[in-house]
Write a protein that holds these residues in place. Structure first.
Motif, mmCIF file in Angstrom:
data_model
loop_
_atom_site.group_PDB
_atom_site.id
_atom_site.type_symbol
_atom_site.label_atom_id
_atom_site.label_comp_id
_atom_site.label_asym_id
_atom_site.label_seq_id
_atom_site.Cartn_x
_atom_site.Cartn_y
_atom_site.Cartn_z
ATOM 1 N N CYS A 1 -13.049 4.070 23.714
ATOM 2 C CA CYS A 1 -14.272 3.945 22.925
ATOM 3 C C CYS A 1 -15.073 5.242 23.003
ATOM 4 O O CYS A 1 -15.072 5.927 24.033
ATOM 5 C CB CYS A 1 -15.114 2.777 23.446
ATOM 6 S SG CYS A 1 -16.578 2.424 22.438
ATOM 7 N N ALA A 2 -15.774 5.560 21.903
ATOM 8 C CA ALA A 2 -16.608 6.765 21.871
ATOM 9 C C ALA A 2 -17.743 6.697 22.881
ATOM 10 O O ALA A 2 -18.248 7.731 23.323
ATOM 11 C CB ALA A 2 -17.163 6.969 20.464
ATOM 12 N N SER A 3 -18.164 5.484 23.229
ATOM 13 C CA SER A 3 -19.202 5.288 24.244
ATOM 14 C C SER A 3 -18.627 4.411 25.350
ATOM 15 O O SER A 3 -17.836 3.503 25.084
ATOM 16 C CB SER A 3 -20.441 4.632 23.632
ATOM 17 O OG SER A 3 -20.098 3.483 22.884
ATOM 18 N N PRO A 4 -18.979 4.658 26.607
ATOM 19 C CA PRO A 4 -18.336 3.936 27.717
ATOM 20 C C PRO A 4 -18.642 2.443 27.700
ATOM 21 O O PRO A 4 -19.802 2.041 27.601
ATOM 22 C CB PRO A 4 -18.895 4.619 28.968
ATOM 23 C CG PRO A 4 -20.169 5.265 28.517
ATOM 24 C CD PRO A 4 -19.977 5.637 27.085
ATOM 25 N N ASN A 5 -17.604 1.626 27.829
ATOM 26 C CA ASN A 5 -17.743 0.171 27.772
ATOM 27 C C ASN A 5 -18.492 -0.410 28.959
ATOM 28 O O ASN A 5 -19.047 -1.509 28.861
ATOM 29 C CB ASN A 5 -16.358 -0.498 27.718
ATOM 30 C CG ASN A 5 -15.469 0.026 26.621
ATOM 31 O OD1 ASN A 5 -14.451 0.648 26.898
ATOM 32 N ND2 ASN A 5 -15.835 -0.212 25.378
ATOM 33 N N ASP A 6 -18.496 0.294 30.059
ATOM 34 C CA ASP A 6 -19.023 -0.247 31.318
ATOM 35 C C ASP A 6 -20.431 0.232 31.638
ATOM 36 O O ASP A 6 -20.945 -0.044 32.724
ATOM 37 C CB ASP A 6 -18.084 0.111 32.469
ATOM 38 C CG ASP A 6 -17.862 1.618 32.617
ATOM 39 O OD1 ASP A 6 -18.025 2.354 31.616
ATOM 40 O OD2 ASP A 6 -17.505 2.072 33.723
ATOM 41 N N VAL A 7 -21.080 0.913 30.697
ATOM 42 C CA VAL A 7 -22.406 1.497 30.923
ATOM 43 C C VAL A 7 -23.398 0.893 29.946
ATOM 44 O O VAL A 7 -23.094 0.759 28.752
ATOM 45 C CB VAL A 7 -22.345 3.034 30.758
ATOM 46 C CG1 VAL A 7 -23.740 3.641 30.769
ATOM 47 C CG2 VAL A 7 -21.483 3.647 31.853
ATOM 48 N N PRO A 8 -24.597 0.501 30.393
ATOM 49 C CA PRO A 8 -25.591 -0.064 29.476
ATOM 50 C C PRO A 8 -25.982 0.915 28.376
ATOM 51 O O PRO A 8 -25.899 2.138 28.550
ATOM 52 C CB PRO A 8 -26.781 -0.368 30.393
ATOM 53 C CG PRO A 8 -26.224 -0.406 31.768
ATOM 54 C CD PRO A 8 -25.072 0.533 31.791
ATOM 55 N N GLY A 9 -26.453 0.372 27.258
ATOM 56 C CA GLY A 9 -26.791 1.201 26.110
ATOM 57 C C GLY A 9 -27.785 2.297 26.408
ATOM 58 O O GLY A 9 -27.668 3.414 25.891
ATOM 59 N N TYR A 10 -28.779 1.987 27.259
ATOM 60 C CA TYR A 10 -29.810 2.986 27.530
ATOM 61 C C TYR A 10 -29.257 4.191 28.263
ATOM 62 O O TYR A 10 -29.874 5.276 28.267
ATOM 63 C CB TYR A 10 -30.960 2.375 28.345
ATOM 64 C CG TYR A 10 -30.620 2.044 29.773
ATOM 65 C CD1 TYR A 10 -30.718 2.992 30.788
ATOM 66 C CD2 TYR A 10 -30.185 0.768 30.129
ATOM 67 C CE1 TYR A 10 -30.397 2.684 32.103
ATOM 68 C CE2 TYR A 10 -29.867 0.448 31.430
ATOM 69 C CZ TYR A 10 -29.970 1.405 32.415
ATOM 70 O OH TYR A 10 -29.641 1.092 33.709
#
Length: 513
Positions: free
Chosen positions: A472-481
């Motif tokens: 994924c372009a953004s990490p799945n295990d990290v909150p959005g903020y």
């Protein structure tokens, strides 16, 4: 839409994300106390709740059942929930026993896929330290508050797709969490002294990592790993076969039985399991609980956009204008829409309403996009708001063309992609299983919105895109903020036409005269 509040047996509060949107642990404590009284009166003494999971992948189907993406707030919420329902620092005789789930955190999904199906069977932790930093703290809070039981999730922690070690876990054992001694030992090391309650179906449909074993072998593997109770099964024969075959020991059988009996004896279910129907009728849906729930609904509504201070639309500002109300939701009937419009009109007799947007000056479009299913794999979830999510976006555009002012009330189950609706809206409110009438009250100036986003909305589809290798372009295990810290300068947070960033904690307000 389903049933109206008057048809439902218990006081109806906002969803858990809605409770989180209030930003108030006091509200959550009140919710727990009021709900506990109703459950106790009705004879309900056990709940498979609440979710201590932190919502880190925006596409996770179960994410709307969490208290959001902020580990610190979720931790405080879990402390309040456990103590409120159970009756104090430990389970009380007049408490409701809770099973906190889904250890060690279901939010770390692989691109939103859920372990109810094989394609979603992995938890992944690509970010160093994410398990300890984001996912475990709310479970520690629930354990410290004395939760009676903890439920492990179905998923396998992927060693291949994770950065290891993850804090106290040196290397992930490739077994579903209820079979996973490494993970259940971690749970015990965190101080959990109650029983460990598997999720439903781990001996049959969702036996991830143990698919090649017989049912009796799966029983033995789970019990010896630390699972004390199998949920949603009456397969006594498989448990007996596992014991007779020596797949688990007498010591483990005795330990599990003792832990289960302690809860039952504490609740007094052997001495007096009965409830008084008259007392239940008196307590359930009492006026105090209804008032507290209505206050929570109001506090759950987030004013995300207010272009040129168009809100509130007061009766004075609406003089000579006609207001159109629309609702777009899955399986909505004409009868349900008419009933909602009728309740809104009765609550606001000074406003002139119309049922034809072509003759309106102002439109309030309420919507509840929804997509997904537990037991049907539909690929990586699409967070776009359009026909597939049960929103007639073309009609929204037609309404925009015919009115001077458009306000959208989004009842959000997930952090949807907002690019199809936000640019059309002069005002945008976001609720989380919040009452539609309460959202309209905010539009019409009945109260000042005070809610804050409990989740971060992604900027576009590219921010959550999955490449050919499944990354994924953004990490799945990290909150959005926190995602932008790990995206090499790429943006993640949605920014509206007024420059508002739709990240954790965002929320506007206005003064009501």
């Amino acid at each position: 839409m389903g049933a109206t509040p008057e048809d439902l047996p218990f006081t109806q509060w906002p969803g858990t994300l809605g409770l989180a949107a209030t930003g108030s642990v006091d509200v959550i404590e009140d919710f727990a106390a009021q709900s506990r009284a109703e459950w106790l009166a009705a004879g309900l003494r056990k709940g498979y709740m609440y979710m201590a999971d932190v919502f880190t992948d925006p596409r996770w189907f179960r994410g709307h059942g969490t208290f959001g993406e902020d580990p610190e707030f979720v931790s405080r919420a879990m402390d309040a929930i456990v103590r409120g329902f159970q009756g104090g620092d430990r389970l009380a005789a007049d408490g409701v026993a809770l099973t906190t789930k889904h250890f060690p955190g279901g939010g770390a999904r692989e691109n939103g896929t859920d372990p109810h199906y094989a394609e979603g069977r992995f938890n992944i932790y690509p970010t160093p330290g994410s398990l300890e930093e984001y996912h475990l703290p709310p479970f520690q809070a629930a354990i410290d508050a004395g939760t009676s039981s903890v439920m492990p999730y179905y998923a396998i922690p992927s060693d291949e797709k994770s950065s290891t070690p993850q804090g106290r876990v040196t290397q992930f054992e490739q077994l579903g969490f209820a079979f996973n001694k490494e993970i259940l030992d971690l749970l015990r090391s965190m101080g959990h002294r109650g029983y460990i309650n598997s999720d439903s179906g781990i001996l049959s449909k969702m036996a991830w990592g143990a698919e090649e074993l017989t049912t009796a072998q799966r029983v033995g593997l789970a019990v010896m790993a630390g699972t004390d109770m199998f949920a949603d099964t009456n397969d006594v024969d498989a448990v007996r076969d596992a014991f007779v075959s020596g797949f688990f020991t007498s010591a483990r059988l005795d330990e599990a039985a003792q832990l289960l009996l302690e809860e039952l004896f504490t609740l007094g279910l052997f001495e007096n399991p009965y409830a008084d129907p008259a007392e239940a009728d008196r307590i359930v849906r009492n006026t105090e609980a209804a008032a507290a729930a209505e206050d929570a609904h109001r506090r759950s509504v987030v004013l995300a956009k207010n272009h040129d201070a168009v809100l509130p639309l007061t009766p004075a500002s609406l003089t000579g204008k006609r207001v159109y109300v629309e609702l777009m939701a899955k399986e909505l009937t004409v009868k349900e829409l008419d009933a909602l419009r009728s309740r809104i009109e009765q609550a606001h007799p000074d406003v002139a309403f119309t049922t034809d947007h072509r003759g309106a000056d102002v439109a309030i479009v309420l919507m509840k996009p929804f997509v997904g299913a537990y037991f049907e794999f539909v690929g990586v979830a699409d967070l776009a708001i359009d026909d597939h999510s049960h929103v007639d976006i073309e009609k929204v555009r037609r309404i925009r063309e015919s009115v001077d002012t458009l306000v959208i009330g989004l009842n959000a189950m997930y952090p949807w992609l907002l690019d199809a609706i936000e640019p059309l809206a002069d005002g945008l409110l976001v609720g989380f299983e919040s009452r539609y009438e309460t959202m309209v009250d905010a539009v019409l100036g009945e109260y000042s919105p005070s809610g804050r986003l409990p989740i971060t909305f992604p900027i576009d589809a590219d921010a959550i895109a999955v490449d050919a290798d499944g990354r994924c372009a953004s990490p799945n295990d990290v909150p959005g903020y926190a995602k932008e810290r790990h995206m090499d300068g790429r943006p993640y947070v949605y920014v509206d036409a007024d420059g508002n960033r739709y990240e954790l904690g965002h929320g506007l307000t206005y003064d009501v005269a």
